[in-house]
Design a protein around this motif. Structure first.
Motif, PDB file in Angstrom:
ATOM      1  N   THR A 144      -2.100   2.170   6.445  1.00 14.71           N
ATOM      2  CA  THR A 144      -1.157   3.021   6.930  1.00 14.71           C
ATOM      3  C   THR A 144      -1.598   4.554   6.550  1.00 14.71           C
ATOM      4  OG1 THR A 144       0.129   2.778   4.839  1.00 14.71           O
ATOM      5  CG2 THR A 144       0.513   1.376   6.771  1.00 14.71           C
ATOM      6  N   GLU A 145      -0.806   5.281   7.159  1.00 15.23           N
ATOM      7  CA  GLU A 145      -0.969   6.948   6.609  1.00 15.23           C
ATOM      8  C   GLU A 145      -0.584   7.183   5.305  1.00 15.23           C
ATOM      9  OE1 GLU A 145      -2.231   9.574   8.325  1.00 15.23           O
ATOM     10  OE2 GLU A 145      -2.948   8.065   9.729  1.00 15.23           O
ATOM     11  N   GLU A 146       0.352   6.282   4.834  1.00 13.64           N
ATOM     12  CA  GLU A 146       0.783   6.567   3.439  1.00 13.64           C
ATOM     13  C   GLU A 146      -0.318   6.133   2.536  1.00 13.64           C
ATOM     14  OE1 GLU A 146       4.218   5.092   0.221  1.00 13.64           O
ATOM     15  OE2 GLU A 146       3.712   3.729   2.160  1.00 13.64           O
ATOM     16  N   LEU A 147      -1.113   4.965   2.809  1.00 20.91           N
ATOM     17  CA  LEU A 147      -2.206   4.693   2.032  1.00 20.91           C
ATOM     18  C   LEU A 147      -3.097   5.753   2.051  1.00 20.91           C
ATOM     19  CD1 LEU A 147      -2.362   0.782   2.855  1.00 20.91           C
ATOM     20  CD2 LEU A 147      -1.804   1.903   0.627  1.00 20.91           C
ATOM     21  N   GLU A 148      -3.485   6.155   3.297  1.00 21.62           N
ATOM     22  CA  GLU A 148      -4.540   7.091   3.558  1.00 21.62           C
ATOM     23  C   GLU A 148      -4.357   8.392   2.627  1.00 21.62           C
ATOM     24  OE1 GLU A 148      -8.177   8.555   4.678  1.00 21.62           O
ATOM     25  OE2 GLU A 148      -7.437   6.580   5.237  1.00 21.62           O
ATOM     26  N   THR A 149      -2.838   8.783   2.500  1.00 19.36           N
ATOM     27  CA  THR A 149      -2.455   9.953   1.908  1.00 19.36           C
ATOM     28  C   THR A 149      -2.904   9.605   0.245  1.00 19.36           C
ATOM     29  OG1 THR A 149      -1.039  10.473   3.256  1.00 19.36           O
ATOM     30  CG2 THR A 149      -0.648  11.469   1.196  1.00 19.36           C
ATOM     31  N   ILE A 150      -2.490   8.506  -0.211  1.00 23.00           N
ATOM     32  CA  ILE A 150      -2.611   8.330  -1.732  1.00 23.00           C
ATOM     33  C   ILE A 150      -4.120   8.195  -1.822  1.00 23.00           C
ATOM     34  CG2 ILE A 150      -2.134   6.540  -3.467  1.00 23.00           C
ATOM     35  CD1 ILE A 150       0.494   5.722  -1.932  1.00 23.00           C
ATOM     36  N   LYS A 151      -4.903   7.714  -1.115  1.00 25.64           N
ATOM     37  CA  LYS A 151      -6.203   7.643  -1.387  1.00 25.64           C
ATOM     38  C   LYS A 151      -6.867   9.001  -1.324  1.00 25.64           C
ATOM     39  CE  LYS A 151     -10.755   6.288   1.073  1.00 25.64           C
ATOM     40  NZ  LYS A 151     -10.855   5.774   2.316  1.00 25.64           N
ATOM     41  N   ARG A 152      -6.379   9.733  -0.463  1.00 22.16           N
ATOM     42  CA  ARG A 152      -6.874  11.401  -0.508  1.00 22.16           C
ATOM     43  C   ARG A 152      -6.363  11.804  -1.781  1.00 22.16           C
ATOM     44  NH1 ARG A 152      -4.979  12.107   4.795  1.00 22.16           N
ATOM     45  NH2 ARG A 152      -6.628  11.686   6.164  1.00 22.16           N
ATOM     46  N   GLU A 153      -5.336  11.486  -2.742  1.00 19.84           N
ATOM     47  CA  GLU A 153      -4.966  12.181  -3.616  1.00 19.84           C
ATOM     48  C   GLU A 153      -5.912  11.540  -4.767  1.00 19.84           C
ATOM     49  OE1 GLU A 153      -0.815  11.566  -4.492  1.00 19.84           O
ATOM     50  OE2 GLU A 153      -0.302  12.059  -2.492  1.00 19.84           O
TER      51      GLU A 153
ATOM     52  N   LYS B 225      -4.754   7.822 -13.582  1.00 18.02           N
ATOM     53  CA  LYS B 225      -4.598   6.422 -13.721  1.00 18.02           C
ATOM     54  C   LYS B 225      -3.170   6.021 -12.921  1.00 18.02           C
ATOM     55  CE  LYS B 225      -3.422   3.428 -17.575  1.00 18.02           C
ATOM     56  NZ  LYS B 225      -3.138   3.132 -19.013  1.00 18.02           N
ATOM     57  N   SER B 226      -2.351   6.767 -12.907  1.00 18.06           N
ATOM     58  CA  SER B 226      -1.023   6.485 -12.577  1.00 18.06           C
ATOM     59  C   SER B 226      -1.117   6.428 -10.991  1.00 18.06           C
ATOM     60  CB  SER B 226       0.042   7.244 -12.922  1.00 18.06           C
ATOM     61  OG  SER B 226      -0.143   8.738 -12.292  1.00 18.06           O
ATOM     62  N   ILE B 227      -1.633   7.389 -10.417  1.00 16.99           N
ATOM     63  CA  ILE B 227      -2.040   7.213  -8.682  1.00 16.99           C
ATOM     64  C   ILE B 227      -2.697   6.178  -8.552  1.00 16.99           C
ATOM     65  CG2 ILE B 227      -3.969   8.945  -8.570  1.00 16.99           C
ATOM     66  CD1 ILE B 227      -0.771   9.216  -6.650  1.00 16.99           C
ATOM     67  N   LYS B 228      -3.772   5.675  -9.357  1.00 16.18           N
ATOM     68  CA  LYS B 228      -4.647   4.525  -8.901  1.00 16.18           C
ATOM     69  C   LYS B 228      -3.972   3.340  -9.033  1.00 16.18           C
ATOM     70  CE  LYS B 228      -8.918   4.279  -9.706  1.00 16.18           C
ATOM     71  NZ  LYS B 228     -10.349   3.913 -10.231  1.00 16.18           N
ATOM     72  N   GLU B 229      -2.890   3.190 -10.142  1.00 15.56           N
ATOM     73  CA  GLU B 229      -2.224   2.032 -10.172  1.00 15.56           C
ATOM     74  C   GLU B 229      -1.260   1.987  -8.827  1.00 15.56           C
ATOM     75  OE1 GLU B 229      -0.110   2.296 -14.019  1.00 15.56           O
ATOM     76  OE2 GLU B 229      -2.160   1.872 -14.997  1.00 15.56           O
ATOM     77  N   LEU B 230      -0.504   3.186  -8.490  1.00 14.40           N
ATOM     78  CA  LEU B 230       0.451   3.139  -7.198  1.00 14.40           C
ATOM     79  C   LEU B 230      -0.474   2.697  -6.214  1.00 14.40           C
ATOM     80  CD1 LEU B 230       2.876   4.018  -6.016  1.00 14.40           C
ATOM     81  CD2 LEU B 230       1.856   6.158  -5.520  1.00 14.40           C
ATOM     82  N   TYR B 231      -1.585   3.130  -5.948  1.00 12.88           N
ATOM     83  CA  TYR B 231      -2.452   2.945  -4.751  1.00 12.88           C
ATOM     84  C   TYR B 231      -2.798   1.510  -4.860  1.00 12.88           C
ATOM     85  CZ  TYR B 231      -6.744   3.268  -1.682  1.00 12.88           C
ATOM     86  OH  TYR B 231      -7.787   3.453  -0.594  1.00 12.88           O
ATOM     87  N   ALA B 232      -3.180   0.942  -5.812  1.00 16.37           N
ATOM     88  CA  ALA B 232      -3.482  -0.580  -5.769  1.00 16.37           C
ATOM     89  C   ALA B 232      -2.366  -1.575  -5.519  1.00 16.37           C
ATOM     90  CB  ALA B 232      -4.008  -0.956  -7.190  1.00 16.37           C
ATOM     91  N   SER B 233      -1.117  -1.067  -6.112  1.00 15.64           N
ATOM     92  CA  SER B 233       0.072  -1.530  -5.767  1.00 15.64           C
ATOM     93  C   SER B 233       0.487  -1.377  -4.272  1.00 15.64           C
ATOM     94  CB  SER B 233       1.196  -0.982  -6.639  1.00 15.64           C
ATOM     95  OG  SER B 233       2.341  -1.692  -6.139  1.00 15.64           O
ATOM     96  N   LYS B 234       0.387  -0.284  -3.716  1.00 14.36           N
ATOM     97  CA  LYS B 234       0.571  -0.242  -2.410  1.00 14.36           C
ATOM     98  C   LYS B 234      -0.329  -0.989  -1.391  1.00 14.36           C
ATOM     99  CE  LYS B 234       3.978   3.149  -2.407  1.00 14.36           C
ATOM    100  NZ  LYS B 234       5.128   2.972  -1.653  1.00 14.36           N
ATOM    101  N   MET B 235      -1.421  -1.044  -1.684  1.00 12.31           N
ATOM    102  CA  MET B 235      -2.520  -1.919  -0.915  1.00 12.31           C
ATOM    103  C   MET B 235      -2.123  -3.215  -0.899  1.00 12.31           C
ATOM    104  SD  MET B 235      -6.487  -0.068  -1.056  1.00 12.31           S
ATOM    105  CE  MET B 235      -6.881  -1.293  -1.980  1.00 12.31           C
ATOM    106  N   ARG B 236      -1.978  -3.776  -2.249  1.00 10.56           N
ATOM    107  CA  ARG B 236      -1.601  -5.147  -2.362  1.00 10.56           C
ATOM    108  C   ARG B 236      -0.380  -5.581  -1.482  1.00 10.56           C
ATOM    109  NH1 ARG B 236      -2.727  -5.114  -7.159  1.00 10.56           N
ATOM    110  NH2 ARG B 236      -0.917  -4.274  -7.897  1.00 10.56           N
ATOM    111  N   ASP B 237       0.630  -4.643  -1.687  1.00 13.90           N
ATOM    112  CA  ASP B 237       1.968  -5.060  -1.016  1.00 13.90           C
ATOM    113  C   ASP B 237       1.586  -5.018   0.579  1.00 13.90           C
ATOM    114  OD1 ASP B 237       3.090  -5.018  -3.267  1.00 13.90           O
ATOM    115  OD2 ASP B 237       4.079  -3.107  -3.377  1.00 13.90           O
ATOM    116  N   GLU B 238       0.907  -3.905   1.160  1.00 16.25           N
ATOM    117  CA  GLU B 238       0.891  -3.883   2.536  1.00 16.25           C
ATOM    118  C   GLU B 238       0.012  -5.067   2.890  1.00 16.25           C
ATOM    119  OE1 GLU B 238       2.023  -2.107   5.973  1.00 16.25           O
ATOM    120  OE2 GLU B 238       2.640  -1.479   3.919  1.00 16.25           O
ATOM    121  N   SER B 239      -1.267  -5.427   2.318  1.00 21.32           N
ATOM    122  CA  SER B 239      -1.870  -6.348   2.842  1.00 21.32           C
ATOM    123  C   SER B 239      -1.285  -7.901   2.727  1.00 21.32           C
ATOM    124  CB  SER B 239      -3.081  -6.527   2.233  1.00 21.32           C
ATOM    125  OG  SER B 239      -3.012  -6.894   0.818  1.00 21.32           O
ATOM    126  N   THR B 240      -0.240  -8.031   1.803  1.00 22.03           N
ATOM    127  CA  THR B 240       0.386  -8.860   1.572  1.00 22.03           C
ATOM    128  C   THR B 240       1.417  -9.186   2.819  1.00 22.03           C
ATOM    129  OG1 THR B 240       0.248  -9.202  -0.538  1.00 22.03           O
ATOM    130  CG2 THR B 240       2.090 -10.595   0.164  1.00 22.03           C
TER     131      THR B 240
END
Length: 173
Positions: free
Chosen positions: A53-62, A88-103
């Motif tokens: 998603t675009e949200e994941l792309e935005t977080i990845k850029r951050e 660290k916090s943004i990477k944890e958010l990124y990993a969580s969002k990726m996991r949630d979206e793929s699930t």
């Protein structure tokens, strides 16, 4: 091809150079028709997952930006604690969002299954796939083995050669 005169030419009377020119024209016509009727994949673009998603792309850029800021601060000798915590916090958010979206996407895929469920489809696909087999013939000293027994023996002899007698003093020790 109907818009060009390429179909009206008699190729039996053409010499080699003219025939090469007709082949080049025909190739160009086919290429232009393909470009006009089909999507051309861009070079260097990596395919993204269907659930991206675009949200994941935005977080990845951050995450990438914070990584660059971290290295810039390190080169300048600035304190890194604040940037490290943010990263660290943004990477944890990124990993969580990726996991949630793929699930979520996988659940949608599972819900779309109708007559057969996901596991019967997977098992059927795996059952029809041919298993990988080792080669029956093997090149050994310029000759090839003739059957699987001879190939197995050649592989065993190569990777597990026979033991030699204990002739060195360290063997006896």
């Amino acid at each position: 091809m109907t818009l060009t005169n390429i179909l009206e030419q008699d190729i039996s009377i053409l010499n080699v150079d003219d025939l090469d020119q007709v082949i080049a024209e025909l190739t160009n016509v086919i290429h232009s028709a393909c470009r006009a009727s089909m999507h051309v994949k861009g070079r260097g673009t990596k395919p993204k997952a269907p659930w991206w998603t675009e949200e994941l792309e935005t977080i990845k850029r951050e995450v990438v930006d914070l990584h660059h800021q971290l290295h810039a601060a390190k080169r300048q000798g600035l304190p890194l604690n604040q940037i490290l915590e943010a990263r660290k916090s943004i990477k944890e958010l990124y990993a969580s969002k990726m996991r949630d979206e793929s699930t979520r996407h996988f659940r949608e895929f599972c819900e779309l299954q109708t007559k057969e469920n996901v596991w019967s489809l997977t098992n059927r696909l795996l059952k029809t796939a041919t298993p990988r087999r080792p080669p029956v013939t093997l090149n050994r000293d310029g000759t090839y083995t003739t059957d699987s027994q001879e190939t197995a023996k050649a592989l065993l002899d190569h990777f597990y050669p026979g033991d030699s007698p204990d002739t060195l003093p360290r063997h006896h020790e």
